[in-house]
Design a protein around this motif. Structure first.
Motif, PDB file in Angstrom:
ATOM      1  N   ALA A   1       0.851  -1.199   0.000  1.00  0.00           N
ATOM      2  CA  ALA A   1       0.000   0.000   0.000  1.00  0.00           C
ATOM      3  C   ALA A   1       0.881   1.242   0.000  1.00  0.00           C
ATOM      4  CB  ALA A   1      -0.886  -0.002   1.241  1.00  0.00           C
ATOM      5  N   PRO A   2       0.436   2.307  -0.632  1.00  0.00           N
ATOM      6  CA  PRO A   2       1.201   3.553  -0.529  1.00  0.00           C
ATOM      7  C   PRO A   2       1.156   4.066   0.910  1.00  0.00           C
ATOM      8  CG  PRO A   2      -0.892   3.938  -1.646  1.00  0.00           C
ATOM      9  CD  PRO A   2      -0.783   2.455  -1.442  1.00  0.00           C
ATOM     10  N   VAL A   3       2.201   4.746   1.328  1.00  0.00           N
ATOM     11  CA  VAL A   3       2.278   5.183   2.725  1.00  0.00           C
ATOM     12  C   VAL A   3       1.805   6.623   2.887  1.00  0.00           C
ATOM     13  CG1 VAL A   3       3.820   5.493   4.711  1.00  0.00           C
ATOM     14  CG2 VAL A   3       4.187   3.604   3.134  1.00  0.00           C
ATOM     15  N   THR A   4       2.128   7.463   1.924  1.00  0.00           N
ATOM     16  CA  THR A   4       1.885   8.891   2.139  1.00  0.00           C
ATOM     17  C   THR A   4       0.635   9.420   1.433  1.00  0.00           C
ATOM     18  OG1 THR A   4       3.453   9.294   0.358  1.00  0.00           O
ATOM     19  CG2 THR A   4       4.289   9.536   2.594  1.00  0.00           C
ATOM     20  N   CYS A   5       0.138   8.699   0.441  1.00  0.00           N
ATOM     21  CA  CYS A   5      -1.027   9.202  -0.300  1.00  0.00           C
ATOM     22  C   CYS A   5      -2.306   8.965   0.519  1.00  0.00           C
ATOM     23  CB  CYS A   5      -1.115   8.454  -1.636  1.00  0.00           C
ATOM     24  SG  CYS A   5      -2.608   8.771  -2.555  1.00  0.00           S
ATOM     25  N   PRO A   6      -3.105   9.991   0.792  1.00  0.00           N
ATOM     26  CA  PRO A   6      -4.365   9.734   1.520  1.00  0.00           C
ATOM     27  C   PRO A   6      -5.276   8.823   0.691  1.00  0.00           C
ATOM     28  CG  PRO A   6      -3.934  12.102   1.274  1.00  0.00           C
ATOM     29  CD  PRO A   6      -2.936  11.394   0.422  1.00  0.00           C
ATOM     30  N   VAL A   7      -5.954   7.914   1.371  1.00  0.00           N
ATOM     31  CA  VAL A   7      -6.777   6.932   0.652  1.00  0.00           C
ATOM     32  C   VAL A   7      -7.861   7.631  -0.179  1.00  0.00           C
ATOM     33  CG1 VAL A   7      -8.344   6.472   2.615  1.00  0.00           C
ATOM     34  CG2 VAL A   7      -7.964   4.705   0.897  1.00  0.00           C
ATOM     35  N   GLU A   8      -8.298   8.794   0.286  1.00  0.00           N
ATOM     36  CA  GLU A   8      -9.340   9.547  -0.443  1.00  0.00           C
ATOM     37  C   GLU A   8      -8.833  10.000  -1.811  1.00  0.00           C
ATOM     38  OE1 GLU A   8      -8.482  10.119   2.719  1.00  0.00           O
ATOM     39  OE2 GLU A   8     -10.311   9.363   3.681  1.00  0.00           O
ATOM     40  N   ASP A   9      -7.492  10.089  -1.957  1.00  0.00           N
ATOM     41  CA  ASP A   9      -6.941  10.569  -3.235  1.00  0.00           C
ATOM     42  C   ASP A   9      -6.759   9.443  -4.258  1.00  0.00           C
ATOM     43  OD1 ASP A   9      -6.875  12.953  -2.007  1.00  0.00           O
ATOM     44  OD2 ASP A   9      -4.694  13.224  -2.031  1.00  0.00           O
ATOM     45  N   ILE A  10      -7.051   8.205  -3.863  1.00  0.00           N
ATOM     46  CA  ILE A  10      -6.878   7.100  -4.822  1.00  0.00           C
ATOM     47  C   ILE A  10      -8.073   7.074  -5.774  1.00  0.00           C
ATOM     48  CG2 ILE A  10      -6.783   4.572  -5.001  1.00  0.00           C
ATOM     49  CD1 ILE A  10      -5.100   4.871  -2.313  1.00  0.00           C
ATOM     50  N   ASP A  11      -7.755   7.047  -7.031  1.00  0.00           N
ATOM     51  CA  ASP A  11      -8.797   7.121  -8.065  1.00  0.00           C
ATOM     52  C   ASP A  11      -9.439   5.738  -8.246  1.00  0.00           C
ATOM     53  OD1 ASP A  11     -10.324   7.469 -10.286  1.00  0.00           O
ATOM     54  OD2 ASP A  11      -8.627   7.648 -11.691  1.00  0.00           O
ATOM     55  N   PRO A  12     -10.696   5.586  -7.872  1.00  0.00           N
ATOM     56  CA  PRO A  12     -11.340   4.266  -7.971  1.00  0.00           C
ATOM     57  C   PRO A  12     -11.317   3.712  -9.400  1.00  0.00           C
ATOM     58  CG  PRO A  12     -12.745   5.794  -6.763  1.00  0.00           C
ATOM     59  CD  PRO A  12     -11.623   6.600  -7.329  1.00  0.00           C
ATOM     60  N   ALA A  13     -11.391   4.593 -10.387  1.00  0.00           N
ATOM     61  CA  ALA A  13     -11.395   4.116 -11.782  1.00  0.00           C
ATOM     62  C   ALA A  13     -10.049   3.468 -12.123  1.00  0.00           C
ATOM     63  CB  ALA A  13     -11.694   5.274 -12.724  1.00  0.00           C
TER      64      ALA A  13
END
Ligand SMILES: Nc1ncnc2c1ncn2[C@@H]1O[C@H](COP(=O)(O)OP(=O)(O)OP(=O)(O)O)[C@@H](O)[C@H]1O
Ligand SMILES: [Mg+2]
Length: 244
Positions: free
Chosen positions: A87-99
């Motif tokens: 999993a990425p450590v620093t990227c907030p999960v809200e910023d992950i693009d579901p598409a």
């Protein structure tokens, strides 16, 4: 086409990550090609449970962003049938693009027979990201009332998401504690409203294998390791009697 399985709980610390690793190792041992994806953004530790924390590797975000292909995922040195994305450590999960996440999973389906998503605790964004595209859900609970209530709540959320194939693993089972608590597996199924996928006993090999950075299945043959093998067979559609 590979099957996408999300491993979820509601309550934290029920054993999602440990069982994701154990089940992946068992599926691989049984000849299946498995991709494990750590979806616990910011608090990843599936690499430890798989016994591969010493190997750096790609995160799923590296693949989602298009910079790398799935063929660049970390290959497990003991179980070459297992590939792994952390999993990425620093990227907030809200910023992950579901598409983009969905596109990666679609590509994974053509390369792997099972894709296991190790979700974070809670029923928020990370839970939803792991659950959204999956074909089936494994809810991991303990026998304590708080875990069972949270598993049941998680199942309600999953139903609102249109998820129907949901089964439960009761982890850290201690028959003497069940006796002292005057609780049975049937009671837990009644309270949670969920069908059972398997029982996993309390087993210090789960803790020791992680402490010594070893895969669970290489570390123990009975207890939790044997339970993961039985669960892997049930996932593959085989009939295996429930036991502890
Ligand atoms: N069957 C078991 N027997 C003994 N210890 C266990 C068992 N399953 C899990 N554990 C231990 O419980 C702790 C929590 O396990 P784990 O990290 O797998 O839970 P989790 O649900 O992924 O937690 P989180 O919600 O924080 O992601 C770890 O120390 C692990 O070694
Ligand atoms: Mg975890």
């Amino acid at each position: 086409m590979g099957e996408l399985i999300a491993i979820l709980s509601g309550k934290g610390g029920t054993g999602k990550t440990s069982l994701c690793a154990g089940i992946a190792e068992a599926l691989a041992q049984q000849g299946e090609k498995v991709l494990c994806i750590d979806c616990d953004v910011g608090l990843r530790n599936l690499d430890i449970a798989l016994g591969i924390s010493q190997i750096g590797g790609l995160s799923f975000l590296d693949v989602c962003s298009g910079g790398y292909g799935l063929d660049m995922a970390t290959v497990h040195p003991v179980y070459p049938n297992i590939s792994f994305l952390t999993a990425p450590v620093t990227c907030p999960v809200e910023d992950i693009d579901p598409a983009a996440f969905s596109k990666m999973l679609t590509a994974a389906r053509s390369k792997f027979s099972y894709i296991l998503l190790d979700a974070p605790a809670g029923i928020e964004t990370g839970f939803r990201l792991a659950a959204r595209f999956c074909d089936r859900v494994i809810l991991v609970t303990g026998a304590d009332p708080a875990s069972i209530r949270d598993a049941s709540r998680a199942a309600d959320v999953l139903e609102t998401m249109g998820k129907e194939n949901i089964r439960m693993i009761i982890n850290r089972v201690q028959p003497k504690l069940f006796e002292a608590m005057d609780v049975t597996v049937d009671d837990i199924m009644d309270q949670s409203g969920l069908p059972l996928l398997g029982l996993v006993p309390e087993d210090q090999k789960v803790i020791l294998s992680a402490a010594f950075r070893q895969p669970l299945l290489g570390y123990g043959k009975k207890g939790a390791a044997a339970a993961c093998k039985r669960i892997a067979k049930r996932i593959r559609g085989l009939y295996v009697p429930v036991k502890i």
